[in-house]
Design a protein around this motif. Structure first.
Motif, mmCIF file in Angstrom:
data_model
loop_
_atom_site.group_PDB
_atom_site.id
_atom_site.type_symbol
_atom_site.label_atom_id
_atom_site.label_comp_id
_atom_site.label_asym_id
_atom_site.label_seq_id
_atom_site.Cartn_x
_atom_site.Cartn_y
_atom_site.Cartn_z
ATOM 1 N N GLU A 1 -7.922 -0.438 9.475
ATOM 2 C CA GLU A 1 -7.490 -0.323 7.886
ATOM 3 C C GLU A 1 -7.325 -1.702 7.367
ATOM 4 N N SER A 2 -7.841 -1.973 6.167
ATOM 5 C CA SER A 2 -7.616 -3.137 5.270
ATOM 6 C C SER A 2 -7.641 -3.087 3.984
ATOM 7 N N CYS A 3 -6.650 -3.790 3.508
ATOM 8 C CA CYS A 3 -6.654 -3.487 1.796
ATOM 9 C C CYS A 3 -5.908 -4.802 1.064
ATOM 10 N N THR B 1 -2.607 -4.767 9.350
ATOM 11 C CA THR B 1 -3.594 -3.458 9.390
ATOM 12 C C THR B 1 -3.067 -2.325 10.329
ATOM 13 N N PHE B 2 -3.668 -1.282 10.260
ATOM 14 C CA PHE B 2 -3.323 -0.069 11.077
ATOM 15 C C PHE B 2 -4.690 0.365 11.973
ATOM 16 N N SER B 3 -4.401 0.589 12.886
ATOM 17 C CA SER B 3 -5.932 0.846 13.907
ATOM 18 C C SER B 3 -5.578 1.920 14.686
ATOM 19 N N PHE B 4 -6.865 2.871 14.799
ATOM 20 C CA PHE B 4 -6.906 4.005 15.766
ATOM 21 C C PHE B 4 -8.088 4.023 16.318
ATOM 22 N N VAL C 1 -10.936 9.085 5.362
ATOM 23 C CA VAL C 1 -10.872 7.475 4.873
ATOM 24 C C VAL C 1 -11.795 7.225 3.735
ATOM 25 N N LEU C 2 -11.038 6.946 2.674
ATOM 26 C CA LEU C 2 -11.846 6.569 1.328
ATOM 27 C C LEU C 2 -11.435 5.261 0.731
ATOM 28 N N ASP C 3 -12.792 4.530 0.852
ATOM 29 C CA ASP C 3 -12.783 3.103 0.334
ATOM 30 C C ASP C 3 -12.131 2.179 1.393
ATOM 31 N N GLY C 4 -12.094 2.727 2.740
ATOM 32 C CA GLY C 4 -11.563 1.949 3.758
ATOM 33 C C GLY C 4 -10.222 2.225 4.088
ATOM 34 N N ILE C 5 -9.373 3.096 3.084
ATOM 35 C CA ILE C 5 -8.113 3.374 3.501
ATOM 36 C C ILE C 5 -7.816 4.542 3.987
ATOM 37 N N ILE C 6 -6.825 4.793 4.824
ATOM 38 C CA ILE C 6 -6.547 6.000 5.529
ATOM 39 C C ILE C 6 -6.015 6.936 4.308
ATOM 40 N N GLN C 7 -6.501 8.272 4.270
ATOM 41 C CA GLN C 7 -5.962 9.092 3.142
ATOM 42 C C GLN C 7 -5.155 10.382 3.879
ATOM 43 N N CYS C 8 -5.573 10.634 5.080
ATOM 44 C CA CYS C 8 -4.838 11.794 5.827
ATOM 45 C C CYS C 8 -5.382 11.686 7.319
ATOM 46 N N THR C 9 -4.416 12.091 8.137
ATOM 47 C CA THR C 9 -4.722 12.308 9.509
ATOM 48 C C THR C 9 -4.319 13.838 9.756
ATOM 49 N N PRO D 1 -3.660 2.649 -5.894
ATOM 50 C CA PRO D 1 -4.091 2.163 -7.200
ATOM 51 C C PRO D 1 -5.170 1.098 -7.049
ATOM 52 N N VAL D 2 -6.177 1.382 -6.475
ATOM 53 C CA VAL D 2 -7.567 0.756 -6.465
ATOM 54 C C VAL D 2 -8.519 1.496 -6.392
#
Length: 287
Positions: free
Chosen positions: A11-13, A20-23, A52-60, A165-166
């Motif tokens: 994940e990158s933002c 970053t957080f990786s899995f 993942v939405l727009d490269g950002i983790i929303q939920c797992t 907020p992106v």
């Protein structure tokens, strides 16, 4: 998809540069670009299914319940009689799943702007999308901002389950949004919004809380632990039209039997109280 390399998603933002957080990904289940954002669903080695939405983790699948329960039950249990609830966002269905559990909630209205998120969640994330099956729920696909302009003095609780907020969620972190929510509430109504983490953007948290304070006689910031979110923590801004409300004293106190019957895994009445206990540096900044 370009964030998956050698079966690892990172994940990158711009909101948390230099970290970053990786899995580890075992299978990509779905990928597409909707009208509003990039949508990715994958299966992982240790977190279950991930949205993942727009490269950002929303939920797992592993820890989504912590976020969904807290953003729902903090406002619900602060209100004496939360009969009608509006959910803005929440296209995975998780918040609807939790709100429907509250015994006093009679009607839930949900407005999600991206129908693709709903569609994908129903197919790949049924453990959350089960929320859409509640007979209490009326679901609208559209802009929550525009919806509230046409619904004044109608809701006891408004929960904003937004992404960061992106992109399409930027407007949900502005003061005019809190003013709009205020107009859509009944007397003594309560709002609760995802508000980021103090470890990555204390300024964002402070600004969002101030926007809420400018519109509501009582406002506060609460925290919850969600390991797969940036810094492992997420926060919520909560505001009430009732100036006498005590956010850290739940109106509905749950017994162990209640927790079991509601299938709660994170929220309880002690966690509710503790969520408003903040570190010293945060208290000083938000004061």
């Amino acid at each position: 998809m370009d964030q998956i390399k050698d079966n690892w998603f990172s994940e990158s933002c711009e909101m948390w540069p230099g970290a970053t957080f990786s899995f580890e990904v075992t299978k990509v289940l779905h990928t597409e670009k909707s009208k509003y954002q990039d949508v990715l669903v994958c299966d992982s080695k240790s977190l279950g299914k991930v949205l993942v939405l727009d490269g950002i983790i929303q939920c797992t699948e592993k820890d989504e319940f912590a976020y969904q329960e807290m953003i729902s039950f903090l406002p619900l249990c602060c209100h004496k009689n939360p009969e009608k609830v509006l959910i803005v966002g929440g296209g995975d269905g998780g918040v609807a799943r939790e709100v429907a559990k509250h015994p006093k909630v009679k009607q839930i209205v949900q407005v999600e702007i991206d129908d693709k998120v709903i569609e994908v969640s129903k197919k790949y994330l049924p453990f959350m999308a089960v929320g859409f099956d509640s007979p209490k729920l009326t679901l609208h696909v559209g802009d929550g901002f525009e919806f509230m302009k046409n619904h004044s003095n109608e809701f006891d609780i408004i929960i904003t389950d937004s992404s960061d907020p992106v992109g399409p969620a930027v407007s949900l972190f502005q003061e005019n949004y809190f003013a709009l929510m205020k107009s859509a509430l009944k007397p003594n109504g309560i709002v609760c919004s995802q508000a980021g983490t103090v470890w990555n953007d204390l300024e964002l948290v402070s600004n969002t809380l101030n926007f809420c304070r400018n519109q509501f006689p009582k406002a506060a910031y609460a925290i919850a632990s969600v390991p797969t979110y940036p810094s492992g923590q997420i926060g919520f801004v909560i505001g009430s039209l009732d100036g006498d409300v005590q956010f850290d004293v739940p109106q509905l106190v749950l017994s162990s039997a209640d927790e079991d019957n509601m299938k709660l895994r994170y929220y309880n009445s002690d966690i509710h109280k503790a969520a408003f206990v903040l570190p010293t540096f945060v208290k000083k900044r938000l004061a």
